[in-house]
Design a protein around this motif. Structure first.
Motif, PDB file in Angstrom:
ATOM      1  N   PHE A  77       0.806  -1.216   0.000  1.00  0.00           N
ATOM      2  CA  PHE A  77       0.000   0.000   0.000  1.00  0.00           C
ATOM      3  C   PHE A  77       0.841   1.269   0.000  1.00  0.00           C
ATOM      4  O   PHE A  77       0.464   2.265  -0.616  1.00  0.00           O
ATOM      5  N   GLY A  78       1.987   1.223   0.675  1.00  0.00           N
ATOM      6  CA  GLY A  78       2.811   2.417   0.708  1.00  0.00           C
ATOM      7  C   GLY A  78       3.552   2.683  -0.577  1.00  0.00           C
ATOM      8  O   GLY A  78       3.716   3.838  -0.985  1.00  0.00           O
ATOM      9  N   VAL A  79       3.986   1.618  -1.258  1.00  0.00           N
ATOM     10  CA  VAL A  79       4.793   1.771  -2.465  1.00  0.00           C
ATOM     11  C   VAL A  79       4.026   1.364  -3.716  1.00  0.00           C
ATOM     12  O   VAL A  79       3.860   2.157  -4.646  1.00  0.00           O
ATOM     13  N   TYR A  80       3.530   0.123  -3.764  1.00  0.00           N
ATOM     14  CA  TYR A  80       3.024  -0.385  -5.034  1.00  0.00           C
ATOM     15  C   TYR A  80       1.749   0.309  -5.496  1.00  0.00           C
ATOM     16  O   TYR A  80       1.629   0.705  -6.666  1.00  0.00           O
ATOM     17  N   GLN A  81       0.762   0.476  -4.606  1.00  0.00           N
ATOM     18  CA  GLN A  81      -0.456   1.167  -5.023  1.00  0.00           C
ATOM     19  C   GLN A  81      -0.162   2.626  -5.373  1.00  0.00           C
ATOM     20  O   GLN A  81      -0.788   3.198  -6.282  1.00  0.00           O
ATOM     21  N   THR A  82       0.798   3.225  -4.687  1.00  0.00           N
ATOM     22  CA  THR A  82       1.218   4.585  -5.023  1.00  0.00           C
ATOM     23  C   THR A  82       1.822   4.629  -6.419  1.00  0.00           C
ATOM     24  O   THR A  82       1.560   5.549  -7.204  1.00  0.00           O
ATOM     25  N   TRP A  83       2.625   3.628  -6.750  1.00  0.00           N
ATOM     26  CA  TRP A  83       3.215   3.506  -8.086  1.00  0.00           C
ATOM     27  C   TRP A  83       2.127   3.439  -9.157  1.00  0.00           C
ATOM     28  O   TRP A  83       2.183   4.153 -10.166  1.00  0.00           O
ATOM     29  N   LEU A  84       1.125   2.596  -8.932  1.00  0.00           N
ATOM     30  CA  LEU A  84       0.037   2.478  -9.903  1.00  0.00           C
ATOM     31  C   LEU A  84      -0.688   3.808 -10.092  1.00  0.00           C
ATOM     32  O   LEU A  84      -1.091   4.161 -11.204  1.00  0.00           O
ATOM     33  N   ALA A  85      -0.866   4.528  -8.996  1.00  0.00           N
ATOM     34  CA  ALA A  85      -1.585   5.801  -9.071  1.00  0.00           C
ATOM     35  C   ALA A  85      -0.778   6.869  -9.793  1.00  0.00           C
ATOM     36  O   ALA A  85      -1.346   7.697 -10.522  1.00  0.00           O
ATOM     37  N   LYS A  86       0.550   6.856  -9.627  1.00  0.00           N
ATOM     38  CA  LYS A  86       1.363   7.951 -10.145  1.00  0.00           C
ATOM     39  C   LYS A  86       1.820   7.753 -11.583  1.00  0.00           C
ATOM     40  O   LYS A  86       1.862   8.709 -12.369  1.00  0.00           O
ATOM     41  N   SER A 136       2.668  11.209   4.802  1.00  0.00           N
ATOM     42  CA  SER A 136       2.922  11.530   3.410  1.00  0.00           C
ATOM     43  C   SER A 136       1.604  11.470   2.640  1.00  0.00           C
ATOM     44  O   SER A 136       0.518  11.506   3.222  1.00  0.00           O
ATOM     45  N   SER A 137       1.678  11.351   1.323  1.00  0.00           N
ATOM     46  CA  SER A 137       0.510  11.243   0.449  1.00  0.00           C
ATOM     47  C   SER A 137       0.996  10.737  -0.900  1.00  0.00           C
ATOM     48  O   SER A 137       2.202  10.643  -1.151  1.00  0.00           O
ATOM     49  N   VAL A 138       0.058  10.398  -1.765  1.00  0.00           N
ATOM     50  CA  VAL A 138       0.449   9.968  -3.104  1.00  0.00           C
ATOM     51  C   VAL A 138       1.258  11.056  -3.796  1.00  0.00           C
ATOM     52  O   VAL A 138       2.285  10.778  -4.439  1.00  0.00           O
ATOM     53  N   GLU A 139       0.839  12.302  -3.677  1.00  0.00           N
ATOM     54  CA  GLU A 139       1.533  13.390  -4.348  1.00  0.00           C
ATOM     55  C   GLU A 139       2.941  13.602  -3.799  1.00  0.00           C
ATOM     56  O   GLU A 139       3.877  13.905  -4.559  1.00  0.00           O
ATOM     57  N   LYS A 140       3.123  13.446  -2.504  1.00  0.00           N
ATOM     58  CA  LYS A 140       4.422  13.738  -1.882  1.00  0.00           C
ATOM     59  C   LYS A 140       5.403  12.568  -1.944  1.00  0.00           C
ATOM     60  O   LYS A 140       6.617  12.764  -1.886  1.00  0.00           O
TER      61      LYS A 140
END
Length: 533
Positions: free
Chosen positions: A207-216, A351-355
């Protein structure tokens, strides 16, 4: 003698289990049960009449202190001594009525079933993507991270004992996500058998890395998705056409995406064009990044894998924002809530997806809180010694949790448990071709190995073959396919319909499996978070 139910033969002895009748009225269950470490309050217990699909049952509602809500459904005339607890998805947040599941008896009401909300109430429209409850609430965090499924098992067994005059003969957990592995690792005596589908043991990195990767990686500078929903059918068709025969059979599905070398650049639009049958240069690059795992500034993998070739149709909603989801994607909602409210110790910067940046430093910042929720330990000796049986399974085309993370874990578990033969005596993995996250797929749409687990626990019938089913929109079966214990694969015999499971046999992999992935989380497999008393 065999009693045949669908495609799986069920020994007659399974149908001969005596039923147990209640020893007290349903309403008498409403009270407080003073369990050590799990004080339980039953606040309502109501008789629900039988329907065409469900038995008459006592519907029990309550909570375990401080706030772990649960629902327990107790058959009144068809209970056969089994207890099945089901998991919850995402960040939980709501109690979903547990279904009366089929364990192989003539009806689905032979089991007592329970579910929980994980210790908190989600308030977003989707409920399961809400992380706000975790902000500055360590108790709620602990309940969700490890305590809730354990104390609900204790509470349910106590209420079952009060209602029927005896505890369950056998107890099972069946879920898709982290809880099954969590229970096997940290509470090895709670359940006789566990089904753990898409076991999200790599919780913090997931959730901290992989889902953020998909979103960005699929978001352009204008904040809009680069790859759009209208491009997915052509992309998927090209991927399947490129890789379908890699398993030796053209059946519209990719058995193991890791053997595929599909290049999305083959769909590049001619200069000056952009239509549904091709990808722009930016879309090609975004697709390549989705297929790849996230990496840090030195090129080190921050997660074991990326999206599977063949999973493209499932990207809508999960990766590509959908209007029916409020214009966001599941990946974005889960990642942003995790990073804002759950990923770091209370009192420290969030943090956040953007940061978030994909660096070694940011990966390491996720570890202190992540290990509390992770289920990555390969030390399951106590579960094995207690006689427990573990069935792991996942779809090869899982768009939410890349499947190589599960094969990686299983090979590490195999090494820690004395090798393949020793491990398969109590723990087996089943990988379903073309199956998406948990509940559906393209050519195969249903899979549930609970009945095989019950037969393994109660009759010693090792699950050498399970069945995945494909149904159309009208519910008609159009394909069945056997799924054998990994690393075995299903091989077509060469005669009969390729849509009939009877025409496939188990076959070994073409070369020895090397599933362990060298990634930034190598050291996390030896760590285990705290447990409740």
């Amino acid at each position: 003698m065999l009693i045949t139910t669908g495609l799986i033969p069920i020994p007659a002895a399974a149908a001969d289990v005596a039923t147990l009748r209640p020893v007290r009225a349903c309403a008498e269950l409403v009270r407080t049960y003073d369990l050590p470490g799990a004080v339980t309050h039953v606040t309502a217990a109501t008789v629900v009449p039988a329907t065409a699909t469900e038995p008459e049952n006592c519907d029990v509602r309550g909570y375990v202190e401080p706030a772990v809500r649960f629902q327990l459904r107790l058959p009144i005339t068809t209970y056969a001594g089994r207890y099945v607890q089901v998991g919850c998805g995402g960040f939980c947040g709501g109690v979903t009525a547990p279904p009366f599941t089929d364990c192989g008896l003539p009806h689905g009401g032979d089991v007592a079933v329970a579910s929980t909300d994980g210790g908190h109430v989600g308030t977003t429209p989707l409920v399961f993507d809400d992380g706000k409850w975790a902000e500055n609430n360590q108790t709620a965090r602990d309940d969700f991270a490890f305590r809730a499924p354990h104390v609900v098992s204790l509470a349910s067994k106590r209420v079952i004992t009060a209602f029927y005059g005896a505890p369950p003969r056998k107890s099972y957990f069946s879920g898709c996500g982290r809880e099954g592995l969590l229970l096997a690792q940290r509470y090895p005596h709670d359940f006789d058998g566990i089904v753990s589908g898409a076991p999200a043991g790599l919780w913090g990195p997931l959730f901290g890395v992989y889902q953020t990767w998909l979103a960005k990686v699929n978001t352009g500078a204008d904040g809009k998705p680069i790859l759009t929903a209208g491009k997915l059918p052509a992309l998927h068709a090209a991927a399947v056409a490129s890789c379908d025969r890699s398993d030796g059979l053209a059946d519209g599905a990719i058995d193991d995406p890791r053997a595929c070398r599909f290049n999305p650049a083959s769909l590049t639009c001619p200069p000056g064009t952009d239509n549904a049958d091709c990808l722009t240069t930016a879309q090609v690059e975004a697709t390549k990044r989705l297929y790849a795992p996230p990496t840090d500034e030195r090129g080190r993998k921050l997660y074991p894998a990326g999206q599977a070739v063949g999973s493209e149709l499932a990207w809508y909603g999960w990766i590509i924002p959908a209007p029916e989801l409020g214009g966001v994607s599941y990946a974005y909602a889960l990642a942003d809530n995790y990073l804002r409210y759950m990923a770091y110790p209370n009192g420290t910067p969030h943090s956040s997806v953007e940061k978030f940046t994909f660096t070694a430093r940011e990966f390491d910042r996720l570890i202190p809180e992540g290990v509390r929720s992770n289920a990555m330990s390969t030390d399951l000796r106590e579960f094995r010694r207690s006689g427990g049986k573990l069935v792991l399974w996942q779809g090869w085309a899982d768009q939410a949790i890349p499947a190589p993370g599960t094969t990686d874990y299983y090979q590490r578990l195999t090494r820690a448990s004395g090798g393949p033969a020793a491990t398969q005596s109590w723990a087996r993995l089943f990988m379903v071709p073309g199956f998406y996250h948990c509940y559906h797929g393209d050519k195969l749409t249903e899979y549930d190995p609970l009945r095989e687990l019950v037969a393994w626990v109660e009759r010693g019938a090792s699950p050498d073959r399970t069945i995945a089913t494909g149904r159309d929109a009208d519910g008609k079966v159009f394909r069945t396919r056997p799924v054998f214990p990994y690393p075995l694969r299903a091989k077509y015999t060469g005669t009969g319909s390729i849509d009939d499971a009877a025409n496939f046999v188990p076959a070994p992999p073409s070369k020895p499996v090397r599933d362990i992935v060298n990634w930034a989380g190598n050291d996390l497999y030896g760590l285990s978070g705290p447990v409740a008393p």
